[in-house]
Design a protein around this motif. Sequence first.
Motif, PDB file in Angstrom:
ATOM      1  N   TYR A  93       3.857   7.063 -11.041  1.00 42.49           N
ATOM      2  CA  TYR A  93       5.060   6.754 -12.116  1.00 42.49           C
ATOM      3  C   TYR A  93       4.355   5.696 -12.970  1.00 42.49           C
ATOM      4  CZ  TYR A  93       8.117   9.529  -9.541  1.00 42.49           C
ATOM      5  OH  TYR A  93       8.702  10.579  -8.826  1.00 42.49           O
ATOM      6  N   GLY A  94       3.084   5.012 -12.921  1.00 44.24           N
ATOM      7  CA  GLY A  94       2.475   4.044 -13.700  1.00 44.24           C
ATOM      8  C   GLY A  94       2.770   2.520 -13.250  1.00 44.24           C
ATOM      9  N   GLU A  95       1.765   1.971 -13.599  1.00 44.02           N
ATOM     10  CA  GLU A  95       1.696   0.373 -13.374  1.00 44.02           C
ATOM     11  C   GLU A  95       3.244  -0.251 -13.511  1.00 44.02           C
ATOM     12  OE1 GLU A  95      -0.807  -3.473 -13.960  1.00 44.02           O
ATOM     13  OE2 GLU A  95      -1.626  -1.541 -14.476  1.00 44.02           O
ATOM     14  N   ALA A  96       3.627  -0.188 -14.926  1.00 44.44           N
ATOM     15  CA  ALA A  96       4.812  -0.854 -15.425  1.00 44.44           C
ATOM     16  C   ALA A  96       6.063  -0.824 -14.197  1.00 44.44           C
ATOM     17  CB  ALA A  96       5.228  -0.418 -16.724  1.00 44.44           C
ATOM     18  N   LEU A  97       6.186   0.550 -13.753  1.00 41.80           N
ATOM     19  CA  LEU A  97       7.106   0.864 -12.572  1.00 41.80           C
ATOM     20  C   LEU A  97       6.832   0.106 -11.435  1.00 41.80           C
ATOM     21  CD1 LEU A  97       8.612   4.234 -13.925  1.00 41.80           C
ATOM     22  CD2 LEU A  97       9.638   1.896 -14.376  1.00 41.80           C
ATOM     23  N   VAL A  98       5.482   0.410 -10.973  1.00 42.69           N
ATOM     24  CA  VAL A  98       5.236  -0.050  -9.768  1.00 42.69           C
ATOM     25  C   VAL A  98       5.071  -1.446  -9.412  1.00 42.69           C
ATOM     26  CG1 VAL A  98       3.429   0.458  -7.714  1.00 42.69           C
ATOM     27  CG2 VAL A  98       4.177   2.048  -9.120  1.00 42.69           C
ATOM     28  N   SER A  99       4.574  -2.197 -10.446  1.00 40.76           N
ATOM     29  CA  SER A  99       4.116  -3.647 -10.348  1.00 40.76           C
ATOM     30  C   SER A  99       5.387  -4.581  -9.963  1.00 40.76           C
ATOM     31  CB  SER A  99       3.431  -4.128 -11.453  1.00 40.76           C
ATOM     32  OG  SER A  99       4.352  -4.100 -12.589  1.00 40.76           O
ATOM     33  N   PRO A 100       6.828  -4.163 -10.373  1.00 38.87           N
ATOM     34  CA  PRO A 100       7.588  -4.887  -9.642  1.00 38.87           C
ATOM     35  C   PRO A 100       7.970  -4.664  -8.353  1.00 38.87           C
ATOM     36  CG  PRO A 100       8.177  -3.935 -11.949  1.00 38.87           C
ATOM     37  CD  PRO A 100       7.104  -3.191 -11.297  1.00 38.87           C
ATOM     38  N   VAL A 101       7.552  -3.677  -7.542  1.00 37.51           N
ATOM     39  CA  VAL A 101       7.794  -3.537  -6.130  1.00 37.51           C
ATOM     40  C   VAL A 101       6.694  -3.788  -5.368  1.00 37.51           C
ATOM     41  CG1 VAL A 101       9.957  -2.121  -6.447  1.00 37.51           C
ATOM     42  CG2 VAL A 101       7.439  -1.134  -6.407  1.00 37.51           C
ATOM     43  N   VAL A 102       5.704  -4.551  -5.704  1.00 41.20           N
ATOM     44  CA  VAL A 102       4.609  -4.908  -5.060  1.00 41.20           C
ATOM     45  C   VAL A 102       4.368  -6.396  -5.147  1.00 41.20           C
ATOM     46  CG1 VAL A 102       3.642  -2.306  -4.626  1.00 41.20           C
ATOM     47  CG2 VAL A 102       2.943  -4.062  -6.705  1.00 41.20           C
ATOM     48  N   GLY A 103       3.469  -6.977  -4.328  1.00 43.72           N
ATOM     49  CA  GLY A 103       3.060  -8.184  -4.493  1.00 43.72           C
ATOM     50  C   GLY A 103       4.210  -9.540  -3.971  1.00 43.72           C
ATOM     51  N   PRO A 104       3.847 -10.696  -4.044  1.00 45.70           N
ATOM     52  CA  PRO A 104       4.719 -11.840  -3.446  1.00 45.70           C
ATOM     53  C   PRO A 104       6.003 -11.898  -3.839  1.00 45.70           C
ATOM     54  CG  PRO A 104       2.722 -12.792  -4.447  1.00 45.70           C
ATOM     55  CD  PRO A 104       2.847 -11.307  -4.810  1.00 45.70           C
ATOM     56  N   ILE A 105       6.500 -11.643  -5.084  1.00 47.73           N
ATOM     57  CA  ILE A 105       7.961 -11.841  -5.394  1.00 47.73           C
ATOM     58  C   ILE A 105       8.655 -10.496  -4.779  1.00 47.73           C
ATOM     59  CG2 ILE A 105       9.440 -11.511  -7.361  1.00 47.73           C
ATOM     60  CD1 ILE A 105       7.370 -12.908  -9.032  1.00 47.73           C
ATOM     61  N   ALA A 106       8.119  -9.481  -4.718  1.00 41.84           N
ATOM     62  CA  ALA A 106       8.699  -8.208  -4.066  1.00 41.84           C
ATOM     63  C   ALA A 106       8.733  -8.427  -2.440  1.00 41.84           C
ATOM     64  CB  ALA A 106       8.038  -6.851  -4.607  1.00 41.84           C
ATOM     65  N   ALA A 107       7.947  -9.216  -2.056  1.00 39.40           N
ATOM     66  CA  ALA A 107       7.956  -9.228  -0.457  1.00 39.40           C
ATOM     67  C   ALA A 107       8.992 -10.095  -0.124  1.00 39.40           C
ATOM     68  CB  ALA A 107       6.294  -9.905  -0.113  1.00 39.40           C
ATOM     69  N   GLU A 108       9.453 -11.138  -0.995  1.00 38.56           N
ATOM     70  CA  GLU A 108      10.487 -12.037  -0.843  1.00 38.56           C
ATOM     71  C   GLU A 108      11.923 -11.250  -0.708  1.00 38.56           C
ATOM     72  OE1 GLU A 108      10.465 -15.166  -3.447  1.00 38.56           O
ATOM     73  OE2 GLU A 108       8.541 -15.942  -2.932  1.00 38.56           O
ATOM     74  N   ALA A 109      11.746  -9.967  -1.472  1.00 41.50           N
ATOM     75  CA  ALA A 109      13.077  -9.327  -1.823  1.00 41.50           C
ATOM     76  C   ALA A 109      13.055  -7.794  -1.048  1.00 41.50           C
ATOM     77  CB  ALA A 109      13.296  -9.088  -3.164  1.00 41.50           C
ATOM     78  N   THR A 110      12.560  -7.986   0.206  1.00 34.55           N
ATOM     79  CA  THR A 110      12.107  -6.830   0.989  1.00 34.55           C
ATOM     80  C   THR A 110      13.412  -6.859   2.351  1.00 34.55           C
ATOM     81  OG1 THR A 110      10.032  -6.825   0.694  1.00 34.55           O
ATOM     82  CG2 THR A 110      10.725  -5.566   2.395  1.00 34.55           C
ATOM     83  N   LEU A 111      13.637  -5.536   2.458  1.00 37.04           N
ATOM     84  CA  LEU A 111      15.003  -5.521   3.610  1.00 37.04           C
ATOM     85  C   LEU A 111      14.282  -4.212   4.262  1.00 37.04           C
ATOM     86  CD1 LEU A 111      18.154  -5.692   1.594  1.00 37.04           C
ATOM     87  CD2 LEU A 111      17.139  -7.418   3.210  1.00 37.04           C
ATOM     88  N   ARG A 112      14.611  -4.380   5.763  1.00 38.35           N
ATOM     89  CA  ARG A 112      14.186  -3.302   6.624  1.00 38.35           C
ATOM     90  C   ARG A 112      15.582  -2.611   7.070  1.00 38.35           C
ATOM     91  NH1 ARG A 112      12.608  -4.481  12.894  1.00 38.35           N
ATOM     92  NH2 ARG A 112      12.712  -2.264  13.617  1.00 38.35           N
TER      93      ARG A 112
ATOM     94  N   ALA B 266       0.653  -1.105  -0.044  1.00 43.16           N
ATOM     95  CA  ALA B 266      -0.114  -0.085  -0.040  1.00 43.16           C
ATOM     96  C   ALA B 266       0.828   1.249  -0.056  1.00 43.16           C
ATOM     97  CB  ALA B 266      -0.847  -0.060   1.384  1.00 43.16           C
ATOM     98  N   ALA B 267       2.030   1.267   0.756  1.00 43.83           N
ATOM     99  CA  ALA B 267       2.779   2.354   0.690  1.00 43.83           C
ATOM    100  C   ALA B 267       3.451   2.810  -0.562  1.00 43.83           C
ATOM    101  CB  ALA B 267       3.913   2.157   1.778  1.00 43.83           C
ATOM    102  N   TYR B 268       3.879   1.575  -1.181  1.00 44.62           N
ATOM    103  CA  TYR B 268       4.353   1.798  -2.717  1.00 44.62           C
ATOM    104  C   TYR B 268       3.414   2.370  -3.558  1.00 44.62           C
ATOM    105  CZ  TYR B 268       9.005  -0.074  -1.953  1.00 44.62           C
ATOM    106  OH  TYR B 268      10.639  -0.559  -1.448  1.00 44.62           O
ATOM    107  N   HIS B 269       2.204   1.845  -3.414  1.00 50.26           N
ATOM    108  CA  HIS B 269       1.270   2.291  -4.235  1.00 50.26           C
ATOM    109  C   HIS B 269       0.890   3.659  -4.161  1.00 50.26           C
ATOM    110  CE1 HIS B 269      -0.018  -1.132  -6.709  1.00 50.26           C
ATOM    111  NE2 HIS B 269      -0.033  -1.908  -5.749  1.00 50.26           N
ATOM    112  N   THR B 270       0.845   4.217  -2.905  1.00 52.78           N
ATOM    113  CA  THR B 270       0.522   5.702  -2.467  1.00 52.78           C
ATOM    114  C   THR B 270       1.601   6.460  -2.869  1.00 52.78           C
ATOM    115  OG1 THR B 270      -0.895   4.913  -0.516  1.00 52.78           O
ATOM    116  CG2 THR B 270       0.156   7.135  -0.544  1.00 52.78           C
ATOM    117  N   LYS B 271       2.864   6.054  -2.593  1.00 54.00           N
ATOM    118  CA  LYS B 271       3.977   7.067  -3.014  1.00 54.00           C
ATOM    119  C   LYS B 271       4.319   7.124  -4.357  1.00 54.00           C
ATOM    120  CE  LYS B 271       8.639   7.876  -1.194  1.00 54.00           C
ATOM    121  NZ  LYS B 271       9.538   7.658  -0.245  1.00 54.00           N
ATOM    122  N   TYR B 272       4.262   5.904  -5.081  1.00 52.46           N
ATOM    123  CA  TYR B 272       4.784   5.808  -6.683  1.00 52.46           C
ATOM    124  C   TYR B 272       3.950   5.533  -7.557  1.00 52.46           C
ATOM    125  CZ  TYR B 272       9.221   5.680  -4.062  1.00 52.46           C
ATOM    126  OH  TYR B 272      10.418   5.723  -3.235  1.00 52.46           O
ATOM    127  N   ASP B 273       2.555   5.069  -7.434  1.00 49.74           N
ATOM    128  CA  ASP B 273       1.535   5.147  -8.571  1.00 49.74           C
ATOM    129  C   ASP B 273       1.751   6.112  -9.537  1.00 49.74           C
ATOM    130  OD1 ASP B 273       0.745   2.447  -7.720  1.00 49.74           O
ATOM    131  OD2 ASP B 273      -1.395   3.114  -7.191  1.00 49.74           O
TER     132      ASP B 273
END
Length: 125
Positions: A101-120, A92-99
């Motif tokens: 820029y369009g779906e093509a740029l945001v879709s790679p950083v949301v969802g299950p694959i992106a969740a696996e590649a997340t760092l705090r 939700a934060a990625y969508h709010t902040k970066y939508d």
Amino acid sequence: MTSWTADELDRIGNATELRVASTRKDGTLRRYVIIWVVRAGDDLYIRSAFGTDNPWYRRAKTSGTGRIKAGGVERDVTFAEPAPDVHRSLDAAYHTKYDRYGEALVSPVVGPIAAEATLRLLPRD
């Protein structure tokens, strides 16, 4: 453990881009890579747009430490695992902040694959 100041959270969390560099075995920094950053509560998170095989992500996971620059803040950080229940709010934060820029740029950083590649990001002294 060191924590982010309110000012750092605001400045980094509001920055459009973050520069991240992981630490080499000899303690020097690799070159900076520009990525997106989001804030969730009092924490900052980054994600690899192309999953866990992205070279900058692999290096960050291997080293566990590095440095970030964003919003006029430069800090040494530890790359930590996120809590398993944070991913929906990060999407939700990625969508709010970066939508904008369009779906093509945001879709790679949301969802299950992106969740696996997340760092705090945890600040270090």
